[in-house]
Structure formats: C-alpha cells, structure tokens
Design a protein around this motif. Sequence first.
Motif, PDB file in Angstrom:
ATOM      1  N   GLU A   1      15.927  99.042  50.246  1.00  0.00           N
ATOM      2  CA  GLU A   1      14.750  98.959  51.114  1.00  0.00           C
ATOM      3  C   GLU A   1      15.031  99.468  52.522  1.00  0.00           C
ATOM      4  OE1 GLU A   1      15.446  95.772  49.216  1.00  0.00           O
ATOM      5  OE2 GLU A   1      14.413  96.964  47.732  1.00  0.00           O
ATOM      6  N   SER A   2      16.130 100.180  52.707  1.00  0.00           N
ATOM      7  CA  SER A   2      16.539 100.640  54.045  1.00  0.00           C
ATOM      8  C   SER A   2      15.480 101.478  54.747  1.00  0.00           C
ATOM      9  CB  SER A   2      17.837 101.439  53.967  1.00  0.00           C
ATOM     10  OG  SER A   2      18.898 100.610  53.591  1.00  0.00           O
TER      11      SER A   2
ATOM     12  N   ASP B   1      13.776 100.343  58.250  1.00  0.00           N
ATOM     13  CA  ASP B   1      13.841 101.161  59.468  1.00  0.00           C
ATOM     14  C   ASP B   1      12.446 101.394  60.046  1.00  0.00           C
ATOM     15  OD1 ASP B   1      16.616 101.425  59.401  1.00  0.00           O
ATOM     16  OD2 ASP B   1      16.548 103.319  58.295  1.00  0.00           O
ATOM     17  N   LYS B   2      11.476 101.679  59.176  1.00  0.00           N
ATOM     18  CA  LYS B   2      10.096 101.898  59.621  1.00  0.00           C
ATOM     19  C   LYS B   2       9.535 100.624  60.268  1.00  0.00           C
ATOM     20  CE  LYS B   2       7.249 103.106  56.289  1.00  0.00           C
ATOM     21  NZ  LYS B   2       6.190 103.648  55.407  1.00  0.00           N
TER      22      LYS B   2
ATOM     23  N   LYS C   1      11.295  98.150  61.604  1.00  0.00           N
ATOM     24  CA  LYS C   1      12.022  97.919  62.857  1.00  0.00           C
ATOM     25  C   LYS C   1      11.418  98.745  63.995  1.00  0.00           C
ATOM     26  CE  LYS C   1      16.523  98.038  65.017  1.00  0.00           C
ATOM     27  NZ  LYS C   1      17.649  98.876  65.279  1.00  0.00           N
ATOM     28  N   LYS C   2      11.150 100.015  63.733  1.00  0.00           N
ATOM     29  CA  LYS C   2      10.576 100.887  64.762  1.00  0.00           C
ATOM     30  C   LYS C   2       9.190 100.397  65.191  1.00  0.00           C
ATOM     31  CE  LYS C   2      13.216 104.924  63.486  1.00  0.00           C
ATOM     32  NZ  LYS C   2      13.294 106.108  62.657  1.00  0.00           N
ATOM     33  N   ALA C   3       8.396  99.934  64.233  1.00  0.00           N
ATOM     34  CA  ALA C   3       7.058  99.430  64.558  1.00  0.00           C
ATOM     35  C   ALA C   3       7.145  98.178  65.429  1.00  0.00           C
ATOM     36  CB  ALA C   3       6.279  99.140  63.277  1.00  0.00           C
ATOM     37  N   LEU C   4       8.082  97.295  65.131  1.00  0.00           N
ATOM     38  CA  LEU C   4       8.257  96.077  65.927  1.00  0.00           C
ATOM     39  C   LEU C   4       8.809  96.395  67.316  1.00  0.00           C
ATOM     40  CD1 LEU C   4       9.630  93.689  63.167  1.00  0.00           C
ATOM     41  CD2 LEU C   4       7.376  93.583  64.263  1.00  0.00           C
ATOM     42  N   GLU C   5       9.764  97.313  67.369  1.00  0.00           N
ATOM     43  CA  GLU C   5      10.320  97.708  68.667  1.00  0.00           C
ATOM     44  C   GLU C   5       9.266  98.392  69.535  1.00  0.00           C
ATOM     45  OE1 GLU C   5      15.048  98.208  67.615  1.00  0.00           O
ATOM     46  OE2 GLU C   5      13.756  99.965  67.382  1.00  0.00           O
TER      47      GLU C   5
ATOM     48  N   VAL D   1      14.968  93.632  67.528  1.00  0.00           N
ATOM     49  CA  VAL D   1      15.073  93.483  66.077  1.00  0.00           C
ATOM     50  C   VAL D   1      16.521  93.675  65.645  1.00  0.00           C
ATOM     51  CG1 VAL D   1      14.281  94.361  63.843  1.00  0.00           C
ATOM     52  CG2 VAL D   1      12.740  94.409  65.817  1.00  0.00           C
ATOM     53  N   GLY D   2      16.991  92.790  64.787  1.00  0.00           N
ATOM     54  CA  GLY D   2      18.307  92.921  64.180  1.00  0.00           C
ATOM     55  C   GLY D   2      18.137  93.083  62.689  1.00  0.00           C
ATOM     56  N   MET D   3      19.021  93.847  62.077  1.00  0.00           N
ATOM     57  CA  MET D   3      18.963  94.065  60.641  1.00  0.00           C
ATOM     58  C   MET D   3      20.234  94.752  60.181  1.00  0.00           C
ATOM     59  SD  MET D   3      16.286  97.266  60.662  1.00  0.00           S
ATOM     60  CE  MET D   3      16.831  98.287  59.327  1.00  0.00           C
TER      61      MET D   3
END
Length: 158
Positions: free
Chosen positions: A16-17, A21-22, A24-28, A34-36
Amino acid sequence: MSEASSFIFISYSPSESAYADKLKKALEARGLSVGMTALRTSRLESKIEEQVRQCTTYVLLMTARSQVSEAVNAELALAQTLEKPILPVLLEGKPWPALETLQPLDASQGEVPIEQLFERLSPYLSPPSPGAAAAPDLSVEAESSVAPTSSIEPGLPE
C-alpha cells in the motif's frame, strides 16, 4: 496543545506504499505532520514505536495484506493499548471485524477522501499557534532512499 501534538501515524503494509504516500502528501498539504514506514528493521523498530507513541491519531490502511501483517498488527495493538484514536481507511476488501464499529472511510477506488478524513481527524488536532514548536522529527522513511520493493511479511504475495 502545541502544533507538535498534531502528529498522524499511517500504518500499512508495503503493497500500500503508493496510496500511503498519496495520503501523506494530502495530510501534509493541510499542515499536518505525518509519520509512516513500510520498511521495518530491528534498527527502526524503536523509532516506529516512538512514532506510534507520539501520534495524536493512528491511521490504519485496511487491506487483506495489512490484516495479516505482523508489523501492522503490532502497531495497531500498541495504538490500542495507548488508547490512541484509530481511523481506519478501507482500501480493499471488507472492514476488519474487530474495527468495523469505527466506521472505516472508503478509499477502495484509490482516491483520498481528504474532506471526510480531515473531518474525522479534526477533534484530535490542535490548531497551530504562533511560535509553536514543530512536530517531532521521527521520520523513519528517511532512513532509506530506496522504497521497499518486496513485502516484509514472508510468504505473502505482493
């Protein structure tokens, strides 16, 4: 609360990487830290545990692969033990029976339901205050410049 307390941890299996990533970018883009990580080594385990301990909300990407992932289940168990708010995002399949009551967000078409996600996250977030300390830099993914190419759970298909 300071901005540093608005830290989101995303838990997922390596398959699900791209979606992680998508997300994470939306949240940032909304100003969140964001950590992952899908890369897990003994050297990184303590950093991953620290991220789960530091997060204000634990976001779980639900798939059949993540459901059987030892690492994802260990992270989920820690989040539950710490009584972290858990926000499941259903990428494929059915909601996990143990988490079905949490009403997973549907992302089965690959989209990021950012408005719904942000609405569900908002009770756990603090507004940034002037001069607030930055969120803790617990980035684990920076440890490796190469994305994992295979599942870390032996015997699982990609």
